[in-house]
Design an enzyme around this catalytic site. Sequence first.
Site, PDB file in Angstrom:
ATOM      1  N   CYS A 114      -1.041  11.399  10.636  1.00 54.56           N
ATOM      2  CA  CYS A 114      -0.318  10.342  11.370  1.00 54.56           C
ATOM      3  C   CYS A 114       0.596  10.900  12.459  1.00 54.56           C
ATOM      4  CB  CYS A 114       0.510   9.503  10.405  1.00 54.56           C
ATOM      5  SG  CYS A 114      -0.471   8.820   9.072  1.00 54.56           S
ATOM      6  N   HIS A 266       6.282   5.684  13.690  1.00 50.50           N
ATOM      7  CA  HIS A 266       4.915   5.472  13.204  1.00 50.50           C
ATOM      8  C   HIS A 266       4.912   4.251  12.291  1.00 50.50           C
ATOM      9  CE1 HIS A 266       1.290   5.767  10.974  1.00 50.50           C
ATOM     10  NE2 HIS A 266       1.814   6.371   9.927  1.00 50.50           N
ATOM     11  N   ASN A 296      -1.648   0.160   9.159  1.00 52.92           N
ATOM     12  CA  ASN A 296      -1.330   1.566   9.464  1.00 52.92           C
ATOM     13  C   ASN A 296      -2.545   2.170  10.166  1.00 52.92           C
ATOM     14  OD1 ASN A 296      -1.034   4.366   9.329  1.00 52.92           O
ATOM     15  ND2 ASN A 296       0.079   4.281   7.383  1.00 52.92           N
TER      16      ASN A 296
HETATM   17  N1  ACO Z   1      -1.793  -5.677  -4.632  1.00 51.75           N
HETATM   18  C1  ACO Z   1      -1.157  -5.987  -5.779  1.00 51.75           C
HETATM   19  N2  ACO Z   1      -0.639  -5.054  -6.596  1.00 51.75           N
HETATM   20  C2  ACO Z   1      -0.746  -3.771  -6.218  1.00 51.75           C
HETATM   21  C3  ACO Z   1      -1.404  -3.384  -5.030  1.00 51.75           C
HETATM   22  C4  ACO Z   1      -1.942  -4.402  -4.230  1.00 51.75           C
HETATM   23  N3  ACO Z   1      -2.578  -4.127  -3.081  1.00 51.75           N
HETATM   24  N4  ACO Z   1      -1.369  -2.032  -4.946  1.00 51.75           N
HETATM   25  C5  ACO Z   1      -0.707  -1.587  -6.023  1.00 51.75           C
HETATM   26  N5  ACO Z   1      -0.345  -2.636  -6.799  1.00 51.75           N
HETATM   27  C6  ACO Z   1       0.369  -2.599  -8.062  1.00 51.75           C
HETATM   28  C7  ACO Z   1       0.216  -1.295  -8.790  1.00 51.75           C
HETATM   29  O1  ACO Z   1      -0.984  -1.249  -9.503  1.00 51.75           O
HETATM   30  C8  ACO Z   1       1.416  -1.320  -9.693  1.00 51.75           C
HETATM   31  O2  ACO Z   1       1.133  -2.142 -10.794  1.00 51.75           O
HETATM   32  P1  ACO Z   1       1.641  -1.735 -12.263  1.00 51.75           P
HETATM   33  O3  ACO Z   1       3.138  -1.723 -12.161  1.00 51.75           O
HETATM   34  O4  ACO Z   1       1.101  -2.824 -13.114  1.00 51.75           O
HETATM   35  O5  ACO Z   1       1.090  -0.387 -12.530  1.00 51.75           O
HETATM   36  C9  ACO Z   1       2.466  -2.035  -8.852  1.00 51.75           C
HETATM   37  O6  ACO Z   1       1.762  -2.730  -7.808  1.00 51.75           O
HETATM   38  C10 ACO Z   1       3.461  -1.099  -8.222  1.00 51.75           C
HETATM   39  O7  ACO Z   1       2.714  -0.029  -7.660  1.00 51.75           O
HETATM   40  P2  ACO Z   1       3.450   1.111  -6.911  1.00 51.75           P
HETATM   41  O8  ACO Z   1       2.444   2.063  -6.336  1.00 51.75           O
HETATM   42  O9  ACO Z   1       4.498   1.674  -7.798  1.00 51.75           O
HETATM   43  O10 ACO Z   1       4.095   0.288  -5.751  1.00 51.75           O
HETATM   44  P3  ACO Z   1       5.277   0.688  -4.832  1.00 51.75           P
HETATM   45  O11 ACO Z   1       6.419  -0.218  -5.074  1.00 51.75           O
HETATM   46  O12 ACO Z   1       5.527   2.164  -4.848  1.00 51.75           O
HETATM   47  O13 ACO Z   1       4.680   0.332  -3.412  1.00 51.75           O
HETATM   48  C11 ACO Z   1       3.616   1.363  -1.539  1.00 51.75           C
HETATM   49  C12 ACO Z   1       3.468   0.920  -2.979  1.00 51.75           C
HETATM   50  C13 ACO Z   1       3.819   0.131  -0.652  1.00 51.75           C
HETATM   51  C14 ACO Z   1       2.321   2.057  -1.118  1.00 51.75           C
HETATM   52  C15 ACO Z   1       4.842   2.313  -1.447  1.00 51.75           C
HETATM   53  O14 ACO Z   1       4.744   3.341  -2.398  1.00 51.75           O
HETATM   54  C16 ACO Z   1       5.007   2.877  -0.105  1.00 51.75           C
HETATM   55  O15 ACO Z   1       5.443   2.205   0.792  1.00 51.75           O
HETATM   56  N6  ACO Z   1       4.632   4.183   0.083  1.00 51.75           N
HETATM   57  C17 ACO Z   1       4.442   4.802   1.337  1.00 51.75           C
HETATM   58  C18 ACO Z   1       2.973   5.094   1.478  1.00 51.75           C
HETATM   59  C19 ACO Z   1       2.410   4.844   2.837  1.00 51.75           C
HETATM   60  O16 ACO Z   1       2.989   4.244   3.705  1.00 51.75           O
HETATM   61  N7  ACO Z   1       1.208   5.338   3.016  1.00 51.75           N
HETATM   62  C20 ACO Z   1       0.539   5.211   4.241  1.00 51.75           C
HETATM   63  C21 ACO Z   1      -0.199   6.459   4.602  1.00 51.75           C
HETATM   64  S1  ACO Z   1       0.851   7.812   4.896  1.00 51.75           S
HETATM   65  C22 ACO Z   1       1.663   7.525   6.285  1.00 51.75           C
HETATM   66  O17 ACO Z   1       1.237   6.806   7.145  1.00 51.75           O
HETATM   67  C23 ACO Z   1       2.969   8.185   6.441  1.00 51.75           C
END
Ligand code: ACO
Length: 339
Positions: A114, A266, A296
Amino acid sequence: MTNRIYLNGFGYYAPAEILTNSDLQKLVDTNEEWIVSRTGIVERHMAAPGETNSDMAVHAAYMALEAAGLEPSELTAILYATATPDSLVPSTAATVQMKLGIHRVMAMDINAACSGFIYGLQVAQGLLAADPGHNILLLATELLTGKVNWQDRATCVLFGDGSGAVVMSAEKRAPQQPALFSNDVLLEGVMSSADGTSGGEALRMTDGESNGRRYRVGDKIGDDYFIRMNGREIYKHAVRNMPEICNKLMDSLGYTIRDIDALIPHQANIRIVEAVGERLNMPPEKVFINIQKYGNTSCASIPMALCEALEQNFIRPGMRVLITAFGGGFTWGAAVLKF
Ligand code: ACO
């Protein structure tokens, strides 16, 4: 040796097909509320069947070349940021060179995930310092919908396809009567960094080989073909490293955040974007966000956002803009642009 480097013209492209959150609800167990509240994404664009990464880049390239008042034949180098190339060999930069109908200019891909656009600015800065005669086309393009596992709800909702382009030179060269994307924008500073120790496992995408394991005839594609990530780990490092490098860059230029008129991070997800703005003490109204439309798009997100910010008059002549990225590797970086 030149000490002035300009971004003379901008361009972007997003494929026509749109994938909404309700489309995704038909594929995986997810819902609008979860996606919007966690990521800010409402829809994303998706390349058509047969539409390649380089096809998208060519659209953005022509827009940027026209904005800069430059013919493809006047280019001396093509730098192509991508983590989703058409092929490993030839480079997608070489493919775009062919598609633009030009020959015998330097062309290479840059993979900094990214952060590829920022890394590309820094490579271009080095080329122009060595030879101010360069006219450089910097592309940042991703076709991520081809690399997501449509059964993995944690990742498939996040990503979209798109392309951004800038033309760079050591001269003011945008046409006299500027069109929207014709600008002679000064690159005041750029910094890039990486840390493979913390980033190595948190975000991975391979091309059928992982940690030295080669695929052999008859092997099924494994899960390591698709994007895999540890979202929380990425979040933690992203919101620490982007503000840190922004502050380091501003310090080196003698600026504080009060000297910055707009911040374009980003577009990773809304929570990361907002946290970076907060940690830099940037008022929210000065932080540009368009993740709701594109998801993204990895390294394409900043040049696409720069174009949309120009279209929406969010960026205007005279403004100083801070851009910052964080991505797989981990990689990260920042740059200051004076419009
Ligand atoms: N829809 C519904 N539920 C979902 C989804 C979805 N699409 N995806 C995950 N869940 C569920 C999980 O299974 C989990 O359920 P559980 O508690 O029953 O196990 C619950 O939601 C929470 O999952 P987490 O992964 O803990 O969710 P979190 O609050 O951490 O949010 C997220 C996830 C949004 C990806 C967060 O971690 C984040 O913002 N991370 C940054 C990652 C990112 O931006 N990546 C992009 C690529 S890298 C870059 O561009 C820099």
